[in-house]
Design a protein around this motif. Structure first.
Motif, PDB file in Angstrom:
ATOM      1  N   ALA A  62       0.821  -1.214   0.000  1.00 17.55           N
ATOM      2  CA  ALA A  62       0.000   0.000   0.000  1.00 17.55           C
ATOM      3  C   ALA A  62       0.853   1.260   0.000  1.00 17.55           C
ATOM      4  O   ALA A  62       0.336   2.359  -0.266  1.00 17.55           O
ATOM      5  N   LEU A  63       2.153   1.120   0.278  1.00 12.98           N
ATOM      6  CA  LEU A  63       3.047   2.272   0.368  1.00 12.98           C
ATOM      7  C   LEU A  63       3.933   2.434  -0.861  1.00 12.98           C
ATOM      8  O   LEU A  63       4.571   3.481  -1.025  1.00 12.98           O
ATOM      9  N   VAL A  64       3.991   1.419  -1.696  1.00  9.94           N
ATOM     10  CA  VAL A  64       4.919   1.435  -2.823  1.00  9.94           C
ATOM     11  C   VAL A  64       4.628   2.608  -3.756  1.00  9.94           C
ATOM     12  O   VAL A  64       3.491   2.795  -4.208  1.00  9.94           O
ATOM     13  N   GLY A  65       5.654   3.416  -3.993  1.00 11.73           N
ATOM     14  CA  GLY A  65       5.525   4.554  -4.899  1.00 11.73           C
ATOM     15  C   GLY A  65       4.893   5.784  -4.280  1.00 11.73           C
ATOM     16  O   GLY A  65       4.763   6.806  -4.961  1.00 11.73           O
ATOM     17  N   ARG A  66       4.542   5.716  -3.000  1.00  5.00           N
ATOM     18  CA  ARG A  66       3.854   6.838  -2.365  1.00  5.00           C
ATOM     19  C   ARG A  66       4.796   7.670  -1.506  1.00  5.00           C
ATOM     20  O   ARG A  66       5.776   7.166  -0.944  1.00  5.00           O
TER      21      ARG A  66
END
Length: 229
Positions: free
Chosen positions: A97-101
């Motif tokens: 859910a955090l990838v690239g954020r």
């Protein structure tokens, strides 16, 4: 009230306004590949996916979600639908859910006038109640439709403010690009000199867990570090 059987014909009294002054700081959680000041132009499907007050083919506008508190910005994005599964351990936020954020702090350059949904009298003014700001994702098609009707009734509103469902009573906001020009809606906001916080590296994960400690959240291990059978 709630989603009701249909939309009212008109608003009966002038809705409440919440005016944000130049210099107001806002936090935004966004994909790293996009500029922090860039409004989301995605035309959401009227019935599936999307967020609470996105634009759709019924009312096309670019939008930007943010919050004055970093905890609220995080809660409204990465903590949505995060269950309590084990009473002896914190909630686990999946690493994917955090990838690239990342999290970026912005500052308003101009005054922005929002329509307030912050309390019950303010919501009653637009013929609604707490359902509009507390409804879960399966009902977002209805909250979007109500948001479009509110926009049609309050053409002065440059966005909406409501108490975060996951970090109440603190406000979450959405800005409408078509109400913020000219010359360009992104010029209403400026990115502060401090760097964004990447949420998918080791330092970012540590910062996130520290920031959300009181929300009983830990981040799951990245897939490549999960032990095999």
């Amino acid at each position: 009230m709630g989603r009701g059987q249909g939309l009212p014909e008109k608003i009966r009294r002038t809705p409440d306004a919440l005016v944000l002054q130049p210099g107001t700081r806002l936090f935004r959680v966004h994909q790293r590949k996009y500029s922090a000041e860039e409004f989301n132009p995605t035309v959401c499907d009227p019935h599936f996916g999307g967020s609470r007050f996105d634009g759709t083919e019924n009312d096309r506008y670019a939008y930007l979600y943010a919050a004055p508190r970093v905890e609220t910005a995080l809660a409204e994005t990465v903590l949505r639908d995060l269950p309590f599964e084990d009473e002896d351990n914190p909630r686990v936020l999946q690493y994917k859910a955090l990838v690239g954020r990342c999290v970026t702090e912005l500052e308003l350059v101009t005054e922005v006038r929002l329509l307030s949904l912050m309390d019950e009298p303010a919501r009653v003014a637009v013929r609604q109640d707490a359902w509009l700001v507390h409804a879960e994702a399966p009902e977002y098609p209805f909250t979007r439709r109500w948001g479009h009707w509110i926009r049609s009734q309050a053409t002065w509103a440059q966005g909406l403010a409501w108490p975060s469902k996951r970090d109440g009573p603190y406000p979450a906001i959405v800005l409408f690009a078509d109400r913020l020009g000219p010359p360009h809606p992104a010029e209403v906001l400026r990115r502060l000199p401090k760097p964004s916080i990447d949420l998918d590296d080791e330092a970012g994960v540590h910062w996130l867990e520290q920031t959300l400690y009181r929300y009983d959240v830990c981040v799951g291990a990245p897939p490549e570090t999960v032990a095999g059978p």
